[in-house]
Design an enzyme around this catalytic site. Structure first.
Site, mmCIF file in Angstrom:
data_model
loop_
_atom_site.group_PDB
_atom_site.id
_atom_site.type_symbol
_atom_site.label_atom_id
_atom_site.label_comp_id
_atom_site.label_asym_id
_atom_site.label_seq_id
_atom_site.Cartn_x
_atom_site.Cartn_y
_atom_site.Cartn_z
ATOM 1 N N ASN A 1 35.501 21.466 25.050
ATOM 2 C CA ASN A 1 35.303 22.912 24.980
ATOM 3 C C ASN A 1 33.993 23.219 24.264
ATOM 4 O O ASN A 1 33.587 22.522 23.326
ATOM 5 C CB ASN A 1 36.496 23.629 24.349
ATOM 6 C CG ASN A 1 36.917 23.101 23.000
ATOM 7 O OD1 ASN A 1 36.716 21.939 22.682
ATOM 8 N ND2 ASN A 1 37.521 23.954 22.196
ATOM 9 N N GLU B 1 32.182 26.582 22.695
ATOM 10 C CA GLU B 1 32.358 27.999 22.360
ATOM 11 C C GLU B 1 31.011 28.684 22.156
ATOM 12 O O GLU B 1 29.947 28.048 22.194
ATOM 13 C CB GLU B 1 33.255 28.100 21.119
ATOM 14 C CG GLU B 1 34.637 27.518 21.390
ATOM 15 C CD GLU B 1 35.585 27.608 20.208
ATOM 16 O OE1 GLU B 1 35.152 27.938 19.079
ATOM 17 O OE2 GLU B 1 36.791 27.338 20.429
ATOM 18 N N ASN B 2 31.089 30.005 21.966
ATOM 19 C CA ASN B 2 29.877 30.798 21.855
ATOM 20 C C ASN B 2 30.147 31.957 20.908
ATOM 21 O O ASN B 2 31.277 32.462 20.852
ATOM 22 C CB ASN B 2 29.500 31.317 23.255
ATOM 23 C CG ASN B 2 28.127 31.932 23.288
ATOM 24 O OD1 ASN B 2 27.930 33.072 22.892
ATOM 25 N ND2 ASN B 2 27.162 31.173 23.756
ATOM 26 N N ALA B 3 29.105 32.413 20.211
ATOM 27 C CA ALA B 3 29.250 33.544 19.297
ATOM 28 C C ALA B 3 29.741 34.784 20.038
ATOM 29 O O ALA B 3 30.454 35.616 19.468
ATOM 30 C CB ALA B 3 27.922 33.825 18.602
ATOM 31 N N TYR C 1 32.303 35.440 22.212
ATOM 32 C CA TYR C 1 33.474 34.598 22.501
ATOM 33 C C TYR C 1 33.766 34.318 23.983
ATOM 34 O O TYR C 1 34.033 33.178 24.346
ATOM 35 C CB TYR C 1 34.726 35.174 21.845
ATOM 36 C CG TYR C 1 34.733 35.148 20.325
ATOM 37 C CD1 TYR C 1 33.692 34.564 19.601
ATOM 38 C CD2 TYR C 1 35.789 35.697 19.620
ATOM 39 C CE1 TYR C 1 33.701 34.552 18.206
ATOM 40 C CE2 TYR C 1 35.812 35.682 18.227
ATOM 41 C CZ TYR C 1 34.766 35.113 17.529
ATOM 42 O OH TYR C 1 34.790 35.090 16.154
ATOM 43 N N CYS D 1 36.451 26.103 28.477
ATOM 44 C CA CYS D 1 37.449 25.082 28.133
ATOM 45 C C CYS D 1 36.983 23.692 28.562
ATOM 46 O O CYS D 1 36.161 23.543 29.483
ATOM 47 C CB CYS D 1 38.771 25.380 28.825
ATOM 48 S SG CYS D 1 39.625 26.847 28.257
ATOM 49 N N GLU E 1 38.665 21.400 30.200
ATOM 50 C CA GLU E 1 39.063 21.029 31.566
ATOM 51 C C GLU E 1 38.093 21.580 32.593
ATOM 52 O O GLU E 1 37.669 20.891 33.527
ATOM 53 C CB GLU E 1 40.453 21.577 31.909
ATOM 54 C CG GLU E 1 41.538 21.204 30.959
ATOM 55 C CD GLU E 1 41.710 22.210 29.842
ATOM 56 O OE1 GLU E 1 40.719 22.478 29.128
ATOM 57 O OE2 GLU E 1 42.817 22.712 29.672
ATOM 58 N N CYS F 1 45.040 26.249 29.899
ATOM 59 C CA CYS F 1 45.186 27.704 29.950
ATOM 60 C C CYS F 1 45.307 28.153 31.414
ATOM 61 O O CYS F 1 45.077 27.378 32.351
ATOM 62 C CB CYS F 1 43.999 28.393 29.271
ATOM 63 S SG CYS F 1 42.502 28.463 30.285
ATOM 64 N N CYS G 1 42.151 27.745 33.641
ATOM 65 C CA CYS G 1 41.924 26.352 34.040
ATOM 66 C C CYS G 1 42.912 25.913 35.123
ATOM 67 O O CYS G 1 42.558 25.172 36.041
ATOM 68 C CB CYS G 1 42.012 25.425 32.830
ATOM 69 S SG CYS G 1 40.586 25.558 31.735
HETATM 70 N N1 THU Z 1 40.852 25.330 25.123
HETATM 71 C C1 THU Z 1 40.532 24.330 25.986
HETATM 72 O O1 THU Z 1 39.411 23.829 25.998
HETATM 73 N N2 THU Z 1 41.495 23.910 26.841
HETATM 74 C C2 THU Z 1 42.775 24.343 26.825
HETATM 75 O O2 THU Z 1 43.571 23.864 27.610
HETATM 76 C C3 THU Z 1 43.204 25.360 25.875
HETATM 77 C C4 THU Z 1 42.126 25.997 25.099
HETATM 78 C C5 THU Z 1 39.830 25.757 24.161
HETATM 79 C C6 THU Z 1 39.231 27.107 24.399
HETATM 80 C C7 THU Z 1 38.759 27.457 23.012
HETATM 81 O O3 THU Z 1 37.488 26.860 22.795
HETATM 82 C C8 THU Z 1 39.757 26.783 22.098
HETATM 83 O O4 THU Z 1 40.393 25.790 22.879
HETATM 84 C C9 THU Z 1 40.798 27.724 21.529
HETATM 85 O O5 THU Z 1 41.400 28.475 22.515
#
Ligand code: THU
Length: 135
Positions: free
Chosen positions: A42, A44-46, A48, A53, A55, A86, A89
């Site tokens: 995963n 992330e970014n400021a 959001y 993710c 996957e 999620c 995904c």
């Molecule tokens: N996240 C994933 O990368 N995969 C998942 O299956 C669930 C959530 C990440 C997204 C975010 O960066 C962090 O987990 C919290 O939600």
């Protein structure tokens, strides 16, 4: 690649995760029908919603390299719960691999395996757009 090797790859991707906001690292390792393997974490970014993710990162990486047939994916987290994908995904998986096997790991390295139809029943896919009756 053996399942244990695929699991180890997904776990190794936990160290690549960029997750300064959630502090929830996720790693993924995707096995293609031709045996190729792609990984993701995963990021992330400021701002959001701009994050992605693990996957989807692995899947988009594979598609970018010309691979669109997938057999299984391992998703690794460090939490007590199995790291299930999620909803977004799941839908992305559905596009390419309606029967995908999804192996979810928790922080103890224990796994639980699902099929995509279990996690996304009655799903919407490319076929739904190709019926003349829709016109
Ligand atoms: N996240 C994933 O990368 N995969 C998942 O299956 C669930 C959530 C990440 C997204 C975010 O960066 C962090 O987990 C919290 O939600």
């Amino acid at each position: 690649m053996t399942l244990d090797e695929l699991k180890a790859l997904a776990v190794s991707m936990l160290d690549q995760a960029y997750c300064p906001y959630s502090h929830f690292p996720v790693g993924a390792a995707l096995e293609c029908a031709d045996g190729a393997v792609f990984t993701g974490c995963n990021v992330e970014n400021a701002a959001y919603p701009a994050g992605i993710c693990a996957e989807r990162n692995a899947i988009f990486h594979a598609v970018s390299e010309g691979h669109t047939a997938f057999i299984r994916i391992v998703i690794a987290g460090r939490g007590a719960d199995f790291c299930v994908p999620c909803g977004v995904c799941r839908q992305v998986m559905r596009e390419f691999a309606p029967e995908l096997e999804i192996i979810c790991l928790n922080g103890a390295g224990e796994s639980r395996t699902f099929t995509l139809p279990e996690l996304l029943p009655h799903s919407f896919g490319p076929d739904h757009l190709s019926h003349e009756a829709n016109m």
